[in-house]
Design a protein around this motif. Structure first.
Motif, PDB file in Angstrom:
ATOM      1  N   ASP A 176       0.785  -1.119  -0.085  1.00 33.67           N
ATOM      2  CA  ASP A 176       0.154   0.015   0.044  1.00 33.67           C
ATOM      3  C   ASP A 176       0.763   1.309  -0.028  1.00 33.67           C
ATOM      4  OD1 ASP A 176      -2.188  -1.479   0.110  1.00 33.67           O
ATOM      5  OD2 ASP A 176      -2.403  -1.645   2.245  1.00 33.67           O
ATOM      6  N   VAL A 177       2.133   1.032  -0.163  1.00 28.73           N
ATOM      7  CA  VAL A 177       2.899   2.245  -0.057  1.00 28.73           C
ATOM      8  C   VAL A 177       3.895   2.161  -1.104  1.00 28.73           C
ATOM      9  CG1 VAL A 177       4.391   3.942   1.268  1.00 28.73           C
ATOM     10  CG2 VAL A 177       2.956   2.327   2.476  1.00 28.73           C
ATOM     11  N   ASN A 178       3.669   2.807  -2.299  1.00 33.11           N
ATOM     12  CA  ASN A 178       4.445   2.790  -3.475  1.00 33.11           C
ATOM     13  C   ASN A 178       6.017   3.280  -3.131  1.00 33.11           C
ATOM     14  OD1 ASN A 178       4.736   2.109  -6.001  1.00 33.11           O
ATOM     15  ND2 ASN A 178       4.128   4.144  -6.789  1.00 33.11           N
ATOM     16  N   GLY A 179       6.870   2.479  -3.692  1.00 37.84           N
ATOM     17  CA  GLY A 179       8.215   2.836  -3.440  1.00 37.84           C
ATOM     18  C   GLY A 179       8.916   2.674  -2.073  1.00 37.84           C
ATOM     19  N   LEU A 180       8.166   2.105  -1.133  1.00 37.52           N
ATOM     20  CA  LEU A 180       8.765   1.641   0.174  1.00 37.52           C
ATOM     21  C   LEU A 180       9.293   0.101   0.115  1.00 37.52           C
ATOM     22  CD1 LEU A 180       9.562   2.366   2.912  1.00 37.52           C
ATOM     23  CD2 LEU A 180       7.130   1.857   3.606  1.00 37.52           C
ATOM     24  N   TYR A 181      10.281  -0.097   0.573  1.00 38.24           N
ATOM     25  CA  TYR A 181      10.782  -1.603   0.342  1.00 38.24           C
ATOM     26  C   TYR A 181      11.578  -1.861   1.613  1.00 38.24           C
ATOM     27  CZ  TYR A 181      10.611  -0.990  -4.841  1.00 38.24           C
ATOM     28  OH  TYR A 181       9.797  -0.834  -6.035  1.00 38.24           O
ATOM     29  N   PHE A 182      10.993  -3.217   2.097  1.00 33.86           N
ATOM     30  CA  PHE A 182      11.802  -3.858   3.411  1.00 33.86           C
ATOM     31  C   PHE A 182      12.619  -5.051   2.907  1.00 33.86           C
ATOM     32  CE2 PHE A 182       8.396  -1.257   4.885  1.00 33.86           C
ATOM     33  CZ  PHE A 182       8.926  -0.457   6.035  1.00 33.86           C
ATOM     34  N   ILE A 183      13.562  -5.279   3.337  1.00 31.86           N
ATOM     35  CA  ILE A 183      14.478  -6.418   2.926  1.00 31.86           C
ATOM     36  C   ILE A 183      15.474  -6.961   3.948  1.00 31.86           C
ATOM     37  CG2 ILE A 183      14.600  -5.836   0.400  1.00 31.86           C
ATOM     38  CD1 ILE A 183      17.589  -4.510   1.061  1.00 31.86           C
ATOM     39  N   GLY A 184      15.814  -8.030   4.025  1.00 33.03           N
ATOM     40  CA  GLY A 184      16.603  -8.621   4.846  1.00 33.03           C
ATOM     41  C   GLY A 184      16.018  -8.990   6.384  1.00 33.03           C
ATOM     42  N   GLU A 185      16.731  -8.891   7.364  1.00 37.74           N
ATOM     43  CA  GLU A 185      16.030  -9.582   8.657  1.00 37.74           C
ATOM     44  C   GLU A 185      14.981  -8.716   9.182  1.00 37.74           C
ATOM     45  OE1 GLU A 185      19.456 -10.533  11.360  1.00 37.74           O
ATOM     46  OE2 GLU A 185      18.263 -10.326  13.061  1.00 37.74           O
ATOM     47  N   VAL A 186      14.874  -7.605   8.673  1.00 34.84           N
ATOM     48  CA  VAL A 186      13.893  -6.539   9.236  1.00 34.84           C
ATOM     49  C   VAL A 186      12.406  -7.279   8.939  1.00 34.84           C
ATOM     50  CG1 VAL A 186      13.434  -5.197   7.498  1.00 34.84           C
ATOM     51  CG2 VAL A 186      12.959  -4.340   9.500  1.00 34.84           C
ATOM     52  N   VAL A 187      12.343  -8.016   8.033  1.00 34.22           N
ATOM     53  CA  VAL A 187      11.275  -8.777   7.576  1.00 34.22           C
ATOM     54  C   VAL A 187      10.943  -9.962   8.220  1.00 34.22           C
ATOM     55  CG1 VAL A 187      10.114  -9.864   5.322  1.00 34.22           C
ATOM     56  CG2 VAL A 187      11.737  -7.811   5.081  1.00 34.22           C
ATOM     57  N   ASP A 188       9.750 -10.333   8.319  1.00 35.84           N
ATOM     58  CA  ASP A 188       9.089 -11.597   9.210  1.00 35.84           C
ATOM     59  C   ASP A 188       9.547 -12.786   8.328  1.00 35.84           C
ATOM     60  OD1 ASP A 188       8.208 -13.387  10.759  1.00 35.84           O
ATOM     61  OD2 ASP A 188       6.092 -13.258   9.924  1.00 35.84           O
ATOM     62  N   VAL A 189      10.854 -12.928   7.967  1.00 34.48           N
ATOM     63  CA  VAL A 189      11.351 -14.183   7.609  1.00 34.48           C
ATOM     64  C   VAL A 189      12.769 -14.327   8.069  1.00 34.48           C
ATOM     65  CG1 VAL A 189      12.616 -15.243   5.315  1.00 34.48           C
ATOM     66  CG2 VAL A 189      10.487 -13.887   5.199  1.00 34.48           C
ATOM     67  N   THR A 190      12.764 -15.645   8.984  1.00 32.50           N
ATOM     68  CA  THR A 190      13.844 -15.832   9.545  1.00 32.50           C
ATOM     69  C   THR A 190      14.493 -17.266   9.199  1.00 32.50           C
ATOM     70  OG1 THR A 190      13.232 -14.548  11.405  1.00 32.50           O
ATOM     71  CG2 THR A 190      14.789 -15.960  12.031  1.00 32.50           C
ATOM     72  N   GLY A 191      16.008 -17.460   9.056  1.00 29.49           N
ATOM     73  CA  GLY A 191      16.360 -18.724   8.483  1.00 29.49           C
ATOM     74  C   GLY A 191      16.982 -19.316   9.575  1.00 29.49           C
ATOM     75  N   TRP A 192      17.247 -20.681   9.619  1.00 28.41           N
ATOM     76  CA  TRP A 192      18.013 -21.522  10.603  1.00 28.41           C
ATOM     77  C   TRP A 192      19.447 -21.081  10.730  1.00 28.41           C
ATOM     78  CZ3 TRP A 192      16.676 -27.409   8.739  1.00 28.41           C
ATOM     79  CH2 TRP A 192      15.282 -27.449   8.751  1.00 28.41           C
ATOM     80  N   LEU A 193      20.111 -21.649  11.670  1.00 29.33           N
ATOM     81  CA  LEU A 193      21.424 -21.491  11.567  1.00 29.33           C
ATOM     82  C   LEU A 193      22.163 -22.245  10.360  1.00 29.33           C
ATOM     83  CD1 LEU A 193      23.654 -20.606  13.923  1.00 29.33           C
ATOM     84  CD2 LEU A 193      23.887 -23.190  14.261  1.00 29.33           C
ATOM     85  N   GLY A 194      23.053 -21.727   9.775  1.00 32.19           N
ATOM     86  CA  GLY A 194      23.859 -22.270   8.714  1.00 32.19           C
ATOM     87  C   GLY A 194      23.998 -21.581   7.470  1.00 32.19           C
TER      88      GLY A 194
END
Ligand code: FDA
Length: 392
Positions: free
Chosen positions: A356-374
């Motif tokens: 809903d906000v043209n031009g606004l992006y979120f990347i990396g760890e700030v996003v609710d996506v978290t990887g395993w160790l490794g």
């Protein structure tokens, strides 16, 4: 001042995005140096990706969200980049790729890619205000006592999570998400040592420094890797992995003999040399202190020959189903990552742009996506950064 794209955060994701955006790009970071977490990662050798990275290795409220970005910029793409820069690497274990030399080589590679794309980098620079305009954003920057007003068409937030606050981690990215009406999934420390109350610590603290292979389970999730006893609780890869799945007040089950080799060996020894003390025989298979503790827990005494099958089954239950309820975690102070973050429901999975906000992006760890160790968290940083960069 005007740029096409402003990237806030010169960490893994921000530097990678800078190399892929095109147009004029400025990266700002409040730290003194870019890529500080890369520098300390993987014990200074940066576990930069994993040969087996796939969406199953990530936690998120929407487990499907990461699929597109991971498929369009894979571990093989990053390995290709590392190879082109002549960085030597090796597989340590379980597909984890580390630099042979230093993590600084990965930072130098990202800086070289960023410079080749003619992106600028301003360090020790904070963002004091962000406002939406018709054309994009108006942003106030502060570098020392110098204030700069800037306009940009695209704003990429790559400020990472809350882990290791003493390295400059802030919750600023979540505040910006909230300012623009995006939902933020509650955050908590992940890939973090577990702590225990005095009863468990009475057993664990004397074993501080002891490490062994173990399988650790909470509910239906289980990891078999190293386990380390410390004077604060339990750590090591298997514990860090399970910490991301653990919820307060629930127990974890520790299996110190994941392959089930010990019981048949005990039975065999009982027949051949049964006159040895049971804890001494168990110590052939487990560290001495752990063996003694498990024999005590099972309430056994005497020689191995004195133990019935049901005694040995009880002992096996103790070392294969060691049930422990953590009192908590060591928190963001030592956590490798932050679980939760900007809700994927509010982002486009192809581009990382706010719906809903043209031009606004979120990347990396700030996003609710978290990887395993490794190496999975860096792979998410690379993949999500390239998704945004290519969209711009
Ligand atoms: P990252 O944290 O890298 O960068 C964010 C940047 O934003 C920082 O430079 C910060 O200074 C800046 N910033 C924050 N707030 C700001 C603000 N308000 N204004 C301006 N700038 C701001 N992962 C992995 O895959 N393999 C590994 O080997 C390791 N090892 C490892 C070790 C340790 C000790 C930790 C703590 C973490 C790891 N990780 C890891 C996790 C990995 O480091 C992490 O997931 C990525 O660095 C995330 O990349 P980001 O770019 O999203 O954030």
């Amino acid at each position: 001042m005007k740029v096409d794209t402003l990237i806030v955060g010169a960490g893994a994701a921000g530097l990678m995005a800078a190399a892929h955006c095109g147009g004029s790009v400025l990266v700002v970071d409040h730290a003194k140096k870019a890529g500080d977490k890369i520098r300390i990662s993987g014990g200074g050798r940066c576990n930069f990706t994993n040969l087996y990275a796939s969406p199953e290795n990530f936690l998120s409220q929407n487990p499907h969200f990461c699929k597109s970005a991971l498929a369009r910029y894979t571990q093989w793409d990053f390995i290709d980049l590392v190879t082109r820069h002549g960085i030597a690497y090796h597989e340590k274990t379980l597909g984890q790729l580390f630099c042979n030399g230093s993590a600084k080589e990965i930072i130098a590679m990202l800086m070289a890619e960023m410079e080749a794309a003619k992106a600028q980098l301003w360090l020790q620079t904070s963002v004091t205000k962000v406002q939406k305009t018709d054309q994009g954003f108006s942003v106030a920057l502060q570098k020392g006592d110098q204030a700069t007003d800037l306009t940009c068409t695209n704003l990429i937030i790559a400020t990472g999570g809350k882990s290791i606050p003493k390295m400059g981690a802030t919750g600023w990215g979540y505040d910006i998400a909230a300012q623009f009406g995006l939902e933020v999934v509650e955050t908590r420390a992940g890939l973090v040592p577990l702590t225990f109350g005095p009863d468990v610590m009475a057993d664990v603290a004397p074993m501080s420094g002891l490490s062994l292979n173990a399988s650790v389970q909470t509910r239906d999730t289980q990891f078999e890797e190293g386990l380390l006893c410390t004077h604060r609780g339990l750590s090591g890869p298997s514990i860090l992995q399970i910490s991301s799945y653990w919820t307060p007040s629930t127990p974890i089950s520790v299996n110190l003999d994941p392959k089930g080799y010990i019981l048949p060996a005990l039975r065999e020894t009982r027949q051949k040399t049964g006159k040895r003390a049971v804890h001494n025989v168990l110590a052939d298979h487990l560290p001495t202190k752990l063996a003694q503790m498990m024999v005590d827990k099972a309430g056994l005494a005497g020689n191995l020959a004195d133990q019935s099958d049901s005694h040995l089954a009880r002992l096996e239950d103790c070392y294969r189903k060691w049930m422990l309820t953590p009192s908590g975690t060591e928190g963001y102070r030592t956590a490798e990552v932050t679980l939760g973050g900007v809700s994927t429901a509010d982002l486009n999975s192809q581009t990382m742009q706010a719906k809903d906000v043209n031009g606004l992006y979120f990347i990396g760890e700030v996003v609710d996506v978290t990887g395993w160790l490794g190496g999975f968290n860096f792979q998410w940083a690379w993949s999500s950064a390239v998704a945004a960069g290519r969209a711009i």
